[in-house]
Design an enzyme around this catalytic site. Structure first.
Site, PDB file in Angstrom:
ATOM      1  N   CYS A  16       0.835  -1.214   0.000  1.00  0.00           N
ATOM      2  CA  CYS A  16       0.000   0.000   0.000  1.00  0.00           C
ATOM      3  C   CYS A  16       0.864   1.256   0.000  1.00  0.00           C
ATOM      4  O   CYS A  16       0.521   2.266  -0.634  1.00  0.00           O
ATOM      5  CB  CYS A  16      -0.913   0.013   1.221  1.00  0.00           C
ATOM      6  SG  CYS A  16      -1.954  -1.444   1.372  1.00  0.00           S
TER       7      CYS A  16
HETATM    8  C1  BEZ Z   1       0.554  -4.532   1.843  1.00  0.00           C
HETATM    9  O1  BEZ Z   1       0.062  -3.476   1.492  1.00  0.00           O
HETATM   10  O2  BEZ Z   1       1.759  -4.708   1.812  1.00  0.00           O
HETATM   11  C2  BEZ Z   1      -0.316  -5.658   2.305  1.00  0.00           C
HETATM   12  C3  BEZ Z   1      -1.542  -5.387   2.892  1.00  0.00           C
HETATM   13  C4  BEZ Z   1      -2.318  -6.435   3.318  1.00  0.00           C
HETATM   14  C5  BEZ Z   1      -1.867  -7.731   3.178  1.00  0.00           C
HETATM   15  C6  BEZ Z   1      -0.652  -7.983   2.566  1.00  0.00           C
HETATM   16  C7  BEZ Z   1       0.149  -6.942   2.132  1.00  0.00           C
END
Ligand code: BEZ
Length: 211
Positions: free
Chosen positions: A45
């Site tokens: 994200c």
């Molecule tokens: C991420 O944004 O890295 C992420 C968010 C939720 C689960 C796995 C990765």
């Protein structure tokens, strides 16, 4: 019922990192890309929000307003934005909705309980100036989105709204396009003065008409 293409994007009011937003009036007659992410302070994200910020000139050139969302609260979004600026080299320059009570997530069906019953998935909605939903995509949590692809879709939508054409696989702005199958050859002759190549009666290829 889940949203479908052509539906009016539901209106809502929500707190965002740029203050309260009433969605339809915030959007006005622009296009919008509304995208959710699972959780603040997560790695994928972080790269996504930094990428959307870096692409500001591209959104602006297409009259598109980006707006993000997760179920985290405002103070979390604000604290995380510092990390995004630090690690991605781009400060977040668009509003991020705080949706802890899941009002917007429920309206847009962004929580898929068999993937996670608490977090929003990576949903994307492209919404046109008349508030119609024109694209819906859902990505898994482990896959960061390709925002160049979303810009490409917006280019295609904006082109095909203005001309009786469709865009072929892997088309990018400036490439040849397909004459709308509904047009007769006579109509196509009149509409496409540069001419077209008729590979099959249903497959007629012409230079991009606005170039
Ligand atoms: C991420 O944004 O890295 C992420 C968010 C939720 C689960 C796995 C990765």
């Amino acid at each position: 019922m889940a949203l479908r293409l052509g539906d009016i994007a539901p209106d809502f009011t929500a707190d965002t990192t740029q203050g309260p937003v009433s969605f339809h009036s915030w959007k006005g007659d622009s296009w919008a890309i509304l995208f959710s992410h699972p959780k603040d302070f997560t790695p994928v994200c972080t790269t996504e929000l930094g990428t959307v910020a870096r692409l500001k000139p591209e959104w602006d050139a297409r009259n598109v307003k980006p707006i993000g969302l997760s179920v985290d609260p405002i103070d979390s979004h604000v604290a995380w934005e510092g990390d995004i600026a630090e690690t991605q080299g781009n400060a977040v320059n668009f509003p991020v909705i705080a949706d802890p009570d899941r009002t917007v997530a429920d309206l847009y069906d962004m929580i898929h309980p068999n993937a996670s019953d608490t977090f929003t998935v990576r949903s994307v909605f492209i919404i046109d100036p008349s508030n119609k939903v024109r694209l819906i995509l859902t990505y898994p949590a482990s896959t960061g989105r390709n925002f160049d692809e979303l810009l490409r879709v917006i280019d295609s939508l904006q082109l095909t709204d203005g001309y009786k054409v469709a865009t072929p696989a892997n088309w990018t702005d400036g490439g040849d396009v397909i004459v709308a199958p509904a047009l007769s050859d006579e109509e196509a002759d009149a509409l496409f003065p540069k001419g077209y190549t008729k590979l099959k009666p249903y497959l007629r290829v012409t230079p991009q008409p606005n170039r």
